[in-house]
Design an enzyme around this catalytic site. Structure first.
Site, PDB file in Angstrom:
ATOM      1  N   THR A  58     -25.435  73.458 -38.639  1.00 42.75           N
ATOM      2  CA  THR A  58     -26.344  74.413 -38.001  1.00 42.75           C
ATOM      3  C   THR A  58     -27.731  73.765 -37.952  1.00 42.75           C
ATOM      4  OG1 THR A  58     -26.582  75.552 -40.138  1.00 42.75           O
ATOM      5  CG2 THR A  58     -25.059  76.505 -38.550  1.00 42.75           C
TER       6      THR A  58
ATOM      7  N   LYS B  23     -21.517  71.488 -44.995  1.00 40.84           N
ATOM      8  CA  LYS B  23     -22.704  71.756 -44.194  1.00 40.84           C
ATOM      9  C   LYS B  23     -23.656  72.592 -45.030  1.00 40.84           C
ATOM     10  CE  LYS B  23     -23.885  74.970 -42.165  1.00 40.84           C
ATOM     11  NZ  LYS B  23     -24.836  76.121 -42.407  1.00 40.84           N
TER      12      LYS B  23
ATOM     13  N   GLU C 152     -33.852  72.036 -45.396  1.00 38.92           N
ATOM     14  CA  GLU C 152     -34.693  72.307 -44.231  1.00 38.92           C
ATOM     15  C   GLU C 152     -36.141  71.908 -44.506  1.00 38.92           C
ATOM     16  OE1 GLU C 152     -32.141  75.964 -42.262  1.00 38.92           O
ATOM     17  OE2 GLU C 152     -33.827  76.430 -43.566  1.00 38.92           O
TER      18      GLU C 152
ATOM     19  N   ASN D 228     -37.441  78.360 -40.254  1.00 37.22           N
ATOM     20  CA  ASN D 228     -36.899  79.685 -40.532  1.00 37.22           C
ATOM     21  C   ASN D 228     -37.662  80.827 -39.860  1.00 37.22           C
ATOM     22  OD1 ASN D 228     -34.520  79.530 -42.525  1.00 37.22           O
ATOM     23  ND2 ASN D 228     -35.975  77.992 -43.238  1.00 37.22           N
TER      24      ASN D 228
ATOM     25  N   THR E 174     -20.682  76.087 -51.912  1.00 31.51           N
ATOM     26  CA  THR E 174     -21.788  75.669 -51.052  1.00 31.51           C
ATOM     27  C   THR E 174     -21.724  76.492 -49.800  1.00 31.51           C
ATOM     28  OG1 THR E 174     -22.872  73.844 -49.972  1.00 31.51           O
ATOM     29  CG2 THR E 174     -20.484  73.822 -49.954  1.00 31.51           C
TER      30      THR E 174
ATOM     31  N   THR F  32     -33.958  81.891 -32.405  1.00 30.95           N
ATOM     32  CA  THR F  32     -34.298  81.617 -31.006  1.00 30.95           C
ATOM     33  C   THR F  32     -33.784  80.277 -30.573  1.00 30.95           C
ATOM     34  OG1 THR F  32     -36.422  80.685 -31.692  1.00 30.95           O
ATOM     35  CG2 THR F  32     -36.364  83.021 -31.146  1.00 30.95           C
TER      36      THR F  32
END
Length: 393
Positions: free
Chosen positions: A142, A168, A265, A388, A179, A393
């Site tokens: 993702t 992932k 991230e 985040n 996970t 979007t």
């Protein structure tokens, strides 16, 4: 990456948007022993609810995974969609519906676009003759920036086998079970009860000691399928073969877990938080996780600020036994604090130099006992907020 008796496939189904692989299939040519661990979040995605129900049988032959849509908080329709996805795959493969595990990851609260799933499943089945595990690793991403794969070779009674896995995860990472998504396959024959025990132990020492942002997902799932295609005598607990298998399994899952943290991230740092000298291993782990999840600590890592006081504060509120007058703290091998106070001298400059590295270790010695634990975390950057803030979007 070859694992005997397993086939892989991935296609573009445009689950969220076109232009990338987002629907994947793992298929064992024979029924495989299943070990499974799922999220402890009380809000569970439809595929998790279905998976937990089916995992009780301990057998699986196929895993179908989509990215781009979590199929979580989707009510009765979400369960119907998970079951239909399973049924479509089972019919395409000619296997029992109950032998299929379904998994999803992506946006929460949005209904799964089943017309795209229906169109993608036949292509998945057709692609099994040419697909790879690498394709699966890419399809389940993702916000990940790279696919996560790992494999090890083992030997049981002179017969070689392989353990391979994909995972992932980059955000909403503090699994507290497994996970975000992790799928492992092995062609080794393993006694079922011990396989499940071994997998839980491996998960606890890997996926359960990582955190990026302290959030536990609604979809966390870790599966291990063992089909015995290598042809070895089944591995049993307490044997040398079991010890070797356990080591190889732990190596694979820990490597995958570390890759998830490295890909956190917006992350710019990979940090190991070690707490030792605790009253117990449980206390050490609890204190380490408090440090690893502290926003103040993580932002200091991002700013490369040797603010060791934030770390001691996190240990202090973690709920474990602490005597401030006994605590020592290190950045790598640089002593920052001793007996709970600043070490002085050039510690500030040397500590700052450590924090400028991409990877380092923070060690807290509580001086109370023999308990120790290590947790892996990342820093908290401006990019994490940006990613985040507009995830949907």
């Amino acid at each position: 990456m070859m694992v005997k008796g397993f086939k892989f496939s991935a296609v573009e189904a445009a689950i969220k948007k076109p232009g990338r692989l987002d629907l994947a299939l793992i298929f064992s040519e024979t029924p495989a022993t299943l070990a499974a661990v799922f999220t402890t979040n009380k809000v569970k995605a439809a595929p998790v609810v279905l998976g937990m129900e089916r995992a009780k049988e301990g057998v699986c032959q196929a895993v179908v995974v989509n990215s781009g849509n979590a199929n979580a908080c989707t009510g009765s329709r979400g369960m119907e969609d998970a079951r239909e996805t399973s049924r479509l795959v089972a019919e395409g493969l000619g296997i029992p519906d109950e032998a299929v595990q379904v998994s999803s990851t992506g946006v929460i609260g949005v209904q799964l676009p089943m017309d795209r799933v229906r169109g993608g499943v036949p292509k998945l089945v057709e692609g099994l003759e040419s697909g790879t595990l690498d394709d699966v690793a890419r399809a389940i991403m993702t916000t990940d920036t790279f696919p996560k794969l790992e494999a090890r070779q083992g030997d049981a009674g002179g017969v070689s086998y392989t353990i391979a896995g994909v995972a992932k995860g980059a955000g909403m990472i503090m699994p507290n079970m497994a996970t975000m998504l992790a799928f492992l396959v092995t062609d080794a024959a393993v006694e079922p009860a011990w396989l499940r025990k071994a997998f839980r132990q491996a998960v606890d020492a890997s996926f359960n000691v990582i955190t990026v942002d302290g959030d536990t997902s609604t979809n966390d799932t870790a599966l291990l399928l063992a089909n015995g295609a290598a042809g070895n005598v089944p591995i049993h607990e307490g044997t040398p073969e079991a010890a070797r298998f356990m080591q190889e399994l732990q190596d694979v899952v820990l490597a995958l877990a570390r890759q998830i943290v490295r890909d956190g991230e917006g992350a710019t740092k990979f940090v190991a938080i070690t707490v030792k000298g605790a009253s117990s291993a449980g206390d050490a782990r609890q204190a380490a996780m408090a440090v690893a999840n502290s926003s103040l600590v993580k932002t200091a890592f991002f700013g490369q600020d040797a603010n060791w006081g934030r770390i001691l504060a996190a240990v202090g509120y973690s709920g474990v036994a602490v005597d401030p007058d006994r605590v020592a703290l290190f950045f790598d091998d640089v002593l920052m604090a001793s007996n709970g106070v600043f070490a002085g001298g050039d510690a500030e400059a040397r500590g700052s130099a450590v924090l400028h590295k991409d990877e380092f270790t923070v060690t807290v010695d509580l001086g109370l006992g023999e308990g120790s634990a290590t947790v892996y975390t990342s820093d908290l950057s401006l990019d994490y907020v940006k990613i985040n803030a507009d995830y949907r979007t």
